[in-house]
Design a protein around this motif. Structure first.
Motif, PDB file in Angstrom:
ATOM      1  N   GLY A  96       0.789  -1.222   0.000  1.00  0.00           N
ATOM      2  CA  GLY A  96       0.000   0.000   0.000  1.00  0.00           C
ATOM      3  C   GLY A  96       0.823   1.275   0.000  1.00  0.00           C
ATOM      4  O   GLY A  96       0.269   2.366   0.119  1.00  0.00           O
ATOM      5  N   GLY A 139       4.240   3.610  -1.661  1.00  0.00           N
ATOM      6  CA  GLY A 139       5.111   3.790  -2.814  1.00  0.00           C
ATOM      7  C   GLY A 139       6.513   3.315  -2.516  1.00  0.00           C
ATOM      8  O   GLY A 139       6.841   2.967  -1.388  1.00  0.00           O
ATOM      9  N   PHE A 198      13.652  -3.598  -4.332  1.00  0.00           N
ATOM     10  CA  PHE A 198      13.905  -3.480  -5.761  1.00  0.00           C
ATOM     11  C   PHE A 198      15.199  -2.722  -6.007  1.00  0.00           C
ATOM     12  O   PHE A 198      15.446  -1.681  -5.403  1.00  0.00           O
ATOM     13  CB  PHE A 198      12.768  -2.741  -6.466  1.00  0.00           C
ATOM     14  N   GLY A 255      14.819  -4.325 -11.381  1.00  0.00           N
ATOM     15  CA  GLY A 255      14.926  -5.768 -11.288  1.00  0.00           C
ATOM     16  C   GLY A 255      13.600  -6.365 -10.835  1.00  0.00           C
ATOM     17  O   GLY A 255      12.656  -5.638 -10.540  1.00  0.00           O
ATOM     18  N   VAL A 304       1.378  -6.166  -4.365  1.00  0.00           N
ATOM     19  CA  VAL A 304       2.046  -4.880  -4.393  1.00  0.00           C
ATOM     20  C   VAL A 304       1.379  -3.887  -3.464  1.00  0.00           C
ATOM     21  O   VAL A 304       2.019  -3.167  -2.737  1.00  0.00           O
ATOM     22  CB  VAL A 304       2.070  -4.330  -5.834  1.00  0.00           C
ATOM     23  N   GLY A 305       0.072  -3.820  -3.507  1.00  0.00           N
ATOM     24  CA  GLY A 305      -0.602  -2.825  -2.690  1.00  0.00           C
ATOM     25  C   GLY A 305      -1.957  -3.351  -2.301  1.00  0.00           C
ATOM     26  O   GLY A 305      -2.832  -3.542  -3.138  1.00  0.00           O
ATOM     27  N   LEU A 328      -4.898  -0.160  -2.284  1.00  0.00           N
ATOM     28  CA  LEU A 328      -4.726   0.924  -3.229  1.00  0.00           C
ATOM     29  C   LEU A 328      -6.058   1.359  -3.791  1.00  0.00           C
ATOM     30  O   LEU A 328      -6.986   0.543  -3.924  1.00  0.00           O
ATOM     31  CB  LEU A 328      -3.838   0.466  -4.370  1.00  0.00           C
ATOM     32  N   ILE A 342       7.657  10.568 -14.232  1.00  0.00           N
ATOM     33  CA  ILE A 342       7.591   9.277 -14.932  1.00  0.00           C
ATOM     34  C   ILE A 342       6.334   8.543 -14.480  1.00  0.00           C
ATOM     35  O   ILE A 342       5.926   8.653 -13.316  1.00  0.00           O
ATOM     36  CB  ILE A 342       8.802   8.378 -14.600  1.00  0.00           C
ATOM     37  N   TYR A 354       5.020   4.599 -14.188  1.00  0.00           N
ATOM     38  CA  TYR A 354       5.432   3.199 -14.211  1.00  0.00           C
ATOM     39  C   TYR A 354       4.211   2.299 -14.109  1.00  0.00           C
ATOM     40  O   TYR A 354       3.214   2.658 -13.471  1.00  0.00           O
ATOM     41  CB  TYR A 354       6.349   2.868 -13.031  1.00  0.00           C
ATOM     42  N   GLN A 400       3.262  -1.640 -12.818  1.00  0.00           N
ATOM     43  CA  GLN A 400       3.795  -2.766 -12.065  1.00  0.00           C
ATOM     44  C   GLN A 400       2.783  -3.902 -12.019  1.00  0.00           C
ATOM     45  O   GLN A 400       1.706  -3.767 -11.434  1.00  0.00           O
ATOM     46  CB  GLN A 400       4.179  -2.362 -10.645  1.00  0.00           C
ATOM     47  N   GLY A 421       8.871  -6.151 -11.077  1.00  0.00           N
ATOM     48  CA  GLY A 421       9.342  -4.809 -10.817  1.00  0.00           C
ATOM     49  C   GLY A 421       8.619  -3.788 -11.672  1.00  0.00           C
ATOM     50  O   GLY A 421       8.007  -4.139 -12.691  1.00  0.00           O
ATOM     51  N   PRO A 422       8.642  -2.512 -11.269  1.00  0.00           N
ATOM     52  CA  PRO A 422       8.016  -1.457 -12.079  1.00  0.00           C
ATOM     53  C   PRO A 422       8.629  -1.390 -13.479  1.00  0.00           C
ATOM     54  O   PRO A 422       9.824  -1.616 -13.661  1.00  0.00           O
ATOM     55  CB  PRO A 422       8.316  -0.185 -11.283  1.00  0.00           C
ATOM     56  N   PHE A 474       8.856   1.071 -16.956  1.00  0.00           N
ATOM     57  CA  PHE A 474       8.675   2.420 -17.490  1.00  0.00           C
ATOM     58  C   PHE A 474       7.585   2.446 -18.568  1.00  0.00           C
ATOM     59  O   PHE A 474       7.521   1.579 -19.436  1.00  0.00           O
ATOM     60  CB  PHE A 474       9.999   2.880 -18.098  1.00  0.00           C
ATOM     61  N   PHE A 534       2.134   3.729 -11.050  1.00  0.00           N
ATOM     62  CA  PHE A 534       2.756   4.715 -10.166  1.00  0.00           C
ATOM     63  C   PHE A 534       3.219   5.918 -10.949  1.00  0.00           C
ATOM     64  O   PHE A 534       3.726   5.767 -12.054  1.00  0.00           O
ATOM     65  CB  PHE A 534       4.040   4.150  -9.542  1.00  0.00           C
ATOM     66  N   TYR A 583      14.055  10.083  -6.823  1.00  0.00           N
ATOM     67  CA  TYR A 583      12.675  10.088  -7.271  1.00  0.00           C
ATOM     68  C   TYR A 583      11.759   9.903  -6.072  1.00  0.00           C
ATOM     69  O   TYR A 583      12.066   9.137  -5.172  1.00  0.00           O
ATOM     70  CB  TYR A 583      12.429   8.950  -8.262  1.00  0.00           C
ATOM     71  N   PHE A 609       8.048   8.530  -5.267  1.00  0.00           N
ATOM     72  CA  PHE A 609       7.001   7.726  -5.903  1.00  0.00           C
ATOM     73  C   PHE A 609       5.667   7.933  -5.201  1.00  0.00           C
ATOM     74  O   PHE A 609       5.597   8.015  -3.979  1.00  0.00           O
ATOM     75  CB  PHE A 609       7.367   6.245  -5.838  1.00  0.00           C
ATOM     76  N   GLY A 610       4.608   7.966  -5.977  1.00  0.00           N
ATOM     77  CA  GLY A 610       3.267   7.947  -5.420  1.00  0.00           C
ATOM     78  C   GLY A 610       2.926   6.543  -4.951  1.00  0.00           C
ATOM     79  O   GLY A 610       3.652   5.587  -5.216  1.00  0.00           O
ATOM     80  N   THR A 611       1.798   6.398  -4.261  1.00  0.00           N
ATOM     81  CA  THR A 611       1.415   5.100  -3.710  1.00  0.00           C
ATOM     82  C   THR A 611       0.817   4.179  -4.756  1.00  0.00           C
ATOM     83  O   THR A 611       0.805   2.968  -4.581  1.00  0.00           O
ATOM     84  CB  THR A 611       0.412   5.260  -2.562  1.00  0.00           C
TER      85      THR A 611
END
Lengths: 112, 112
Positions: free
Chosen positions: A40, A42, A90, A104, B4-5, B8, B34, B36, B38, B43-44, B46, B89, B100, B102-104
């Motif tokens: 949940g 980032g 990561f 990765g 991952v979340g 969310l 950016i 991303y 996921q 992994g995230p 681009f 994200f 960077y 990152f947002g959630t």
């Protein structure tokens, strides 16, 4: 190129144990990063490196150490594992600042 | 796969419709952004980026809009496909900081 590789994929640690998370990239990128991702939340930056021999702290460096002896490798060391370090880690790399970061597949770490 | 979340915000769209995912960024001085994608257990990846001297940038089926006045970023996906299902994200960066934020993330679910 295989991109960014991370080992192991998954690990369970006991409190107080130590381990090294491995990260290797074959794209000759100067910039490398370690992030952690909690459910949940980032991605949070732990450490980063702008070239071999140069490392710096990110937002959440406590409890971790890194080294960058070669362009390709950027290992992350946990010295005394704590439950708060349970997360997905990561590694990422990029050629320049403010360009695409390649991630990765992640290492899932559980500290019990 | 890895979760991952767990909590969310979720956007559900019908296959073939357009999707709009929003992001509020934190630093008015940030000059690079950016998006991303996921997928579970990965992994995230681009998707698209934009610099602060632009307000719109288009890629293949994706468009990013930047509104610096209200510190808002959006990702538009045209003709959404099942393979677009993932967590998205945004990330912001300020040149010279090497970092960077990152947002959630937002979970996109594509309904068949």
């Amino acid at each position: 190129n295989t991109g960014v590789t991370q080992t192991p994929k998954f690990r369970i640690l006991k409190i107080g144990q130590s381990m090294t998370l491995q990260c290797t990239q074959d794209m000759n990128h100067n910039y490398m990063y370690w992030y952690r991702q909690d459910p949940g939340m980032g991605l949070k930056l732990i450490y980063y490196s702008v070239g071999a021999g140069i490392t710096d702290k990110g937002e959440v460096p406590n409890g971790y150490n890194v080294s960058r002896s070669t362009t390709e490798d950027f290992p992350l060391r946990l010295e005394l594992a704590a439950p708060s370090q349970t997360s997905v880690y990561f590694c990422a790399s990029g050629y320049r600042e403010q360009e695409t970061q390649y991630f990765g597949p992640g290492t899932r770490l559980l500290v019990l | 796969g890895e979760s991952v979340g767990l909590h969310l915000p979720t956007l559900s769209v019908q296959e073939g419709d357009n999707s709009i995912i929003n992001c509020a960024y934190s630093n008015s001085a940030s000059d690079y952004f950016i998006w991303y994608k996921q997928e579970s257990g990965k992994g995230p990846q681009f998707i698209i980026d934009i610099r602060s001297n632009m307000d719109k940038r288009q890629g293949q089926r994706v468009t990013v809009l930047l509104n610096k006045t209200v510190k808002h970023l959006s990702l538009q996906i045209a003709a959404t496909q099942p393979g677009d299902s993932a967590v998205y994200f945004c990330a912001e960066s300020l040149s010279g900081t090497y970092k960077y934020i990152f947002g959630t993330g937002t979970r996109l679910k594509v309904l068949a």
